[in-house]
Design a protein around this motif. Structure first.
Motif, mmCIF file in Angstrom:
data_model
loop_
_atom_site.group_PDB
_atom_site.id
_atom_site.type_symbol
_atom_site.label_atom_id
_atom_site.label_comp_id
_atom_site.label_asym_id
_atom_site.label_seq_id
_atom_site.Cartn_x
_atom_site.Cartn_y
_atom_site.Cartn_z
ATOM 1 N N GLU A 609 -7.061 -0.625 -2.255
ATOM 2 C CA GLU A 609 -6.443 -1.596 -1.362
ATOM 3 C C GLU A 609 -7.396 -2.348 -0.441
ATOM 4 O O GLU A 609 -7.031 -3.407 0.066
ATOM 5 N N ARG A 614 -9.786 -4.939 -6.503
ATOM 6 C CA ARG A 614 -9.151 -3.624 -6.653
ATOM 7 C C ARG A 614 -9.882 -2.831 -7.725
ATOM 8 O O ARG A 614 -10.155 -3.334 -8.814
ATOM 9 N N SER A 756 1.769 4.866 -3.001
ATOM 10 C CA SER A 756 0.408 4.318 -3.005
ATOM 11 C C SER A 756 -0.507 5.326 -2.338
ATOM 12 O O SER A 756 -0.047 6.228 -1.618
#
Length: 813
Positions: A609, A614, A756
């Motif tokens: 993140e 990424r 996440s």
């Protein structure tokens, strides 16, 4: 009656005084240390926050001494030794201990961790052992009539017998320092440390031999940079005002002599400022600023204290480049390494305006003529240079000395004479090509076509090589790019890739050390020789990524077919060694395991993140989690992962990773960063349970960790899975079970229902609570996720919806 009342009052007064004294802070209490201990005795280093844990102490009005466990920056880093320190005056305050200097140590090449023990045994042996019982050092006095251990007024640590006779003493085993009254006898030597922060023995030594005192650097043969030329003594004694022929300013305060990592022999004494200061550099008068072996590193040229590389003139090609432009004292490297397979391309650079520090004659010096000296060096691959000392009367005749390892070169008017020529061997990279062209041009018509094709191939190879060099030069100019090393540099730093730390999917990793002693890990990549663009791009991107929980890329090699990456060295190796490998017997405590899990999560959250691109790791497993000396965890090998742009939600790629850690969606070939979340959940369970996710030594129903996890969850007995090897873990079973539920959240079969990694970090920090009754322990089943607003505690409650279904968990894939 009056007497009884007085006695009662006196007793109460003593009790109050004792209570008051016990309430004082540790720094306010004064602990009395003896200077003598009698056997049997044992000491343990328990003070993790202190640089020094005293065992014996000798307080004087002048020099004072203390022996005990000494750590470079506190004991928590696992780098401590048993040694003797010197200070001035009474050692009752911490300030004096802070300014004390190490003058002797027992285990400089093998440091110990916290909880190490020193034992004075009944059999007379003084033994230092690590926390796991591993023998680190011994006085080897077993079976001798030892009565005790004494720290004398001179700072000598002595094992004495029944009549106070000396059986063993530290003065007979010097390290890199001498105290007043201490002798350096024939056969003894001082060996400098690698650096101020690395206490291990380096290559520089000061010894007393049959020809007197000499200082040299270890090589084959040793190269001497100082030799006493006045007198030869059986020993050299450090006295107040002298060191045999050396004159030293006398002092009435604490004084000691140290042979430093730079090869200087200096005397230090206590000053009014409250610390030790240098009073004299004994060798510098004879050696000079440029006369030390590593003052400018290998192949470095020292001129009036400034460092550079050998320069060529008259349009000749350059043969040397600095290892680091910002640190010229680290030395230079050959642009084209010397190859024994192409000895016909060797040539010697004649340096008439330079001299070499190792100029003394010895058994390796022969009387000959200049041309024979050159031939002798060129005919031996081990020869890297030769020094020729011209006879003043017969210029072409003189003494020839062959050198097998080139250290600092001197270019200073104080050293250069008109009777010395330094011959440095280099590899002529273009010579073979010229010979090939000449040979091809004289070939007959029959070989014309073959020569033409060959010439084209050589031409194309040269174009590609130049393109690589141009691109490499461009990388050197990019701000923040890691250091670019030559393959020869990394060969030397790893001692020709001698010590292998491990082997992964991308290649083998070897231990090495920079010239300043800093340890490094060098990964030799397999199968990457043709990947020029992707390799250079990833070096540029990954080299700019810095996070405390990611292993730092500090350098790289991009040379011909060689592709190597240089990482920071991680002292405690990979995580798998500690949870089910060779270090398993040293069970990790709960706090360490919890911190390791949190560190991994933060590292992955950053990759997913917070990077400009990424980064999905694709291969999270204990072997790719490395631990530093403080057991801080760092994610490794992320630089070889698939890079995807921030705006891409998923990427289709071939299946990769390690069986047992692969997420179910790999079967559909559509993956997101949630594959790392799944693998992280597996690693969490392994850390908490202290076992592999698949263990073939177990019975069928217990081989798969996820199968056990599902069964114990249904039985509401997750606490049975907690690793029981450490009693510390039993105290924190409840916390471990809570973390298992976070792991279950990460292992949800539907990747949309996994959190996440940033949300995992919050869960581990207690900012998110997972509702235990709504977790699906069938990790291939589809489910949904919903969240509610923050509650009274400022926490977000996450519900993972779907009933627990009885199904079989998949094993290692």
């Amino acid at each position: 009656m009056v007497v009884e009342q007085r006695s009662l009052r006196y007793t109460i007064f003593l009790a109050i005084l004792l209570l008051f004294s016990s309430s004082l802070s540790p720094s306010a209490q004064y602990v009395i240390y003896n200077s003598t201990a009698y056997l049997p005795a044992s000491w343990t280093h328990l003070d993790y926050d202190s640089m020094m844990t005293p065992i014996l102490r000798r307080d004087n009005d002048g020099p004072s001494y203390v022996c005990g466990f000494y750590c470079n920056s506190g004991g928590s880093d696992g780098g401590c030794l048993f040694g003797v320190l010197i200070s001035q005056g009474w050692l009752g305050t911490g300030a004096h201990l802070q300014s004390s200097k190490l003058v002797w140590s027992a285990n400089r090449n093998n440091l110990v961790q916290g909880n190490a023990t020193l034992q004075l045994k009944e059999d007379g042996d003084l033994v230092l052992a690590n926390i796991d019982g591993t023998l680190i050092w011994s006085s080897n006095t077993r079976g001798k009539s030892v009565s005790g251990l004494n720290l004398t007024e001179m700072g000598n640590l002595v094992l004495f017998g029944p009549n106070n006779e000396s059986i063993w003493q530290s003065f007979d085993h010097p390290t890199d320092s001498l105290l007043l009254g201490q002798k350096l006898a024939t056969g003894q030597k001082l060996t400098a440390s690698v650096s101020e922060s690395n206490w291990s023995e380096g290559r520089l030594s000061l010894a007393v031999g049959s020809d007197g005192l000499s200082a040299y650097i270890e090589s084959d043969p040793p190269q001497r940079y100082y030799a006493s030329s006045i007198n030869s003594y059986p020993y050299y004694e450090f006295r107040n005002g002298s060191f045999n022929d050396f004159k030293i300013p006398p002092a009435s305060v604490a004084q000691f002599m140290k042979f430093g990592p730079d090869g200087h022999l200096k005397v230090y004494q206590w000053a009014e400022v409250g610390e030790f200061v240098e009073v004299i550099d004994l060798l510098n008068l004879y050696v000079g600023n440029c006369g030390y072996p590593m003052v400018c590193g290998k192949y470095g040229v020292c001129s009036k204290g400034q460092c550079g590389c050998i320069e060529t003139t008259n349009g000749q090609e350059s043969y040397f480049s600095q290892i680091m432009f910002r640190q010229p004292d680290l030395g230079c490297s050959l642009i084209t390494p010397i190859s024994c397979d192409h000895s016909q391309d060797h040539t010697l650079l004649e340096l008439n305006n330079a001299a070499y520090f190792a100029s003394d004659s010895g058994s390796d010096t022969i009387r000959t003529v200049m041309e024979d000296c050159k031939s002798k060096c060129l005919s031996s691959c081990s020869c890297k240079a030769a020094v020729f000392y011209h006879d003043r009367n017969l210029w072409d005749t003189g003494d020839c000395r062959v050198i097998n390892e080139v250290f600092s070169i001197i270019n200073d008017e104080n050293y250069i004479g008109d009777n010395t020529t330094l011959l440095v061997k280099v590899q002529n990279a273009n010579k073979s090509r010229r010979k090939t062209i000449i040979l091809a041009s004289t070939s007959g018509a029959f070989f014309g076509v073959v020569c033409l094709i060959g010439s084209c191939l050589v031409f194309l190879r040269r174009i590609f090589k130049e393109a690589d060099e141009i691109e490499g030069d461009f990388l050197n100019q990019v701000p923040g790019i890691p250091i670019r090393y030559s393959y020869e540099n990394l060969q030397a730093m790893t001692e020709d890739f001698k010590k292998r730390l491990g082997e992964g999917g991308f290649g083998s990793v070897y231990e090495g050390a920079l010239y300043n002693g800093t340890k490094i890990a060098v990964k030799c990549l397999d199968g990457f020789a043709q990947l020029k663009d992707s390799f250079l791009a990833e070096v540029q991107i990954i080299g700019s990524i810095h996070h405390v929980n990611l292993v730092k890329l500090t350098g790289f090699c991009f040379e011909n077919s060689h592709r190597l990456l240089v990482y920071e060295h991680m002292a405690n190796g990979s995580l798998d060694r500690w949870i089910f490998g060779e270090m398993r017997s040293y069970s990790l405590p709960w706090r360490t395991r919890r911190k390791i899990i949190s560190d991994i999560a933060k590292g992955l959250a950053y990759l997913h993140e917070d990077c400009s691109q990424r980064i999905i790791h694709f291969d999270i497993k204990p072997q790719n989690i490395l631990l530093d000396e403080n057991f801080n965890a760092k994610v490794a090998d992320f630089g070889l992962s698939k890079l995807i742009d921030k705006d891409q939600s998923r990427v289709v790629t071939r299946m990769r990773g390690t069986p047992g850690y692969l997420a179910p969606e790999w079967l559909s070939s559509t993956v997101t960063e949630k594959v790392d979340v799944y693998s992280f959940g597996i690693v969490m369970l392994e850390i908490l349970c202290g076992r592999k996710n698949f263990d073939s030594s177990k019975i069928e129903e217990d081989r798969h960790l996820l199968s056990i996890f599902k069964r114990k969850a249904e039985e509401e007995r997750l606490e049975d899975m907690v690793d029981r090897k450490s009693g510390d873990m039993l105290i924190h079973v409840g916390e471990a079970v809570e973390m298992m539920r976070i792991a279950a959240w990460c292992l949800q079969g539907n990747f949309n229902n996994r959190p996440s990694m940033s949300l995992v970090v919050k869960a581990l920090e207690g900012l998110v609570v997972v509702a235990e009754t709504n977790l699906d322990y069938d990790f291939t089943n589809s489910s949904t996720v919903r969240t509610e607003a923050a509650g009274d505690q400022g926490q977000v409650v996450v519900y993972v919806g779907s009933p627990i279904l009885p199904s079989t968990l998949s094993g290692p894939r």
